[in-house]
Design an enzyme around this catalytic site. Sequence first.
Site, PDB file in Angstrom:
ATOM      1  N   ASP A 169      -4.475  -2.736  -8.994  1.00  0.00           N
ATOM      2  CA  ASP A 169      -4.407  -3.773  -7.972  1.00  0.00           C
ATOM      3  C   ASP A 169      -4.854  -5.125  -8.534  1.00  0.00           C
ATOM      4  OD1 ASP A 169      -4.122  -4.457  -5.060  1.00  0.00           O
ATOM      5  OD2 ASP A 169      -6.243  -4.953  -5.300  1.00  0.00           O
TER       6      ASP A 169
ATOM      7  N   GLU B 114       0.036  -4.448 -10.899  1.00  0.00           N
ATOM      8  CA  GLU B 114       0.514  -5.392  -9.902  1.00  0.00           C
ATOM      9  C   GLU B 114       0.104  -6.800 -10.340  1.00  0.00           C
ATOM     10  OE1 GLU B 114      -0.333  -6.996  -5.399  1.00  0.00           O
ATOM     11  OE2 GLU B 114      -1.883  -6.391  -6.835  1.00  0.00           O
TER      12      GLU B 114
END
Length: 555
Positions: free
Chosen positions: A271, A314
């Site tokens: 993330d 990401e």
Amino acid sequence: MILKYPLLLALLSLLSCSGKKNEVHQSSVDTPFVWENANVYFLLTDRFNNGNPHNDVHFNRTEETGLLRGFEGGDLKGITQKIKEGYFADLGINVIWFSPVVEQIHGAVDEGTGNTYGFHGYWTKDWTALEPNFGTEQELAELVQAAHEQGIRIMLDVVINHTGPVTAKDPLWGDDWVRTDPQCRYQDYESTVTCTLVENLPDIRTERDTPVELPKALLDKWAEEGRLQQEMAELDDFFNATGYPRTPRYYIIKWLTDYIREYGIDAFRLDTVKHTEESVWADLWREAMKAFAEWKEAHPEKVLDDNEFFMVGEVYNYGVSGGRWFDFGDRKVDYFAHGMQGLINFEFKHDAAKDYEAIFSKYSDALNGPLKELSIMNYVSSHDDGGPFDKQRKRVLEAGTKLLLCPGMSQVYYGDETGRSLDIEGTVGDATLRSFMNWEALAANEKVNGVPVQNILHHWQRLGQFRVAHPSVGAGVHRMLSEQPYYFTRSYQSADYEDKVLVGLDLPHGEKTVEVHGVFNEGDNVTDYYSGKKAQVSKGRLHFNTDHDILLLAY
């Protein structure tokens, strides 16, 4: 190196639109799992399936929330139920990625949208514990085992960048661990990395090189739960073995890689990658590799293949056109050189509006050129992209065809395959993308913009089954054979495996004659994975009579 493993999904069947079973061809040879061809199913743990209603409320989380901003009951047991029912296997999924399952902050946050709880999993309170709303350690172990028994890998969503927001129930981790300002301005590298993503989201000091003590609130929590001595002993062992300083990033890396050692997690989705120094990800990769090797050595009977641990990042707004690089304006970073074998591709949702050949040739050229032996993960919708392809679900069949037949990894966001609404009246922000999975609509075979839900599912199933059986679809080299009618071939070869397919799109219904162009040999028996029909090559041609405008041809 890509090696083979025996495909555990034998002769799976698909639901037809009428509810009957339809035989599907399965390759007679062992099919390798190839990360570059992975078909990933991404779901929010809380919004997919409620397997245990008894764990729906913990920590007195009973305050009224904004629409779709509270916990709704989805859990690990619910995911396992769908694995065992064959839902993912029927869909041709070979990787399941679910949102983070570590313990979330106990309190609610009001961001001007009504109270919000950490149902999404990105507001960590304790990296060493599972969120009880999602399930137990035993239930996580059962999920991983059930998936592995069907040849499905598990991708754990992990956060290093930040803790959860501060609330009356969730104190700040302390200045040695986090910063609370400045807020990110995204103008250059520093104003993207050394800052807080949003107000009241404490940013972990991942750049810190001097040791820090653990937060008192965390030590008190462990003591109350009766595991303080165990946690401290494990930390001593880790830091003594590695020689790392006791800095925030290494504590968190230890806690995250424990999930690999304990459960045999196959991959991480990382993330907020660009908001953390790239060296942190390289450190995580090194320790994750070691943890995966240790798990394999301890569980030789459960090892699926010789693939190494996989990490996909990401990097928000990264696109395949950037090749290996992400540009901050004042600095370019190659995240592939820092532990990532794949990056999420934010460009595909725009490319999906183009014609098939423009998309497929672009991605094949990139993945066999600047990104050779690496990968990108394409998607048409996700949990935090307010501008997805086909937000109104008017092109659900086309979306499936383009996503699942495109070179690169594919990411199916839960409900893409059933037309789940991405536009919920009364919601604010990302909440509109995060409704509960529309199982009732599937069971009732409701229509989405005129298309029955079971028809949509059947379409995605056929394409997914074709993809999972043939690595050439995502990992192969693309070549157009004819423009009108549109046919193309894909070919893939490794040291000990070869695969090739021939695909036709936008074809006439009924009779179809296909020039095999050397893809298949005279006398070969070839299957159309879309209809299940077979034909034999005669005089360099195949003849099919199907009610569909697609041919998915392979052995």
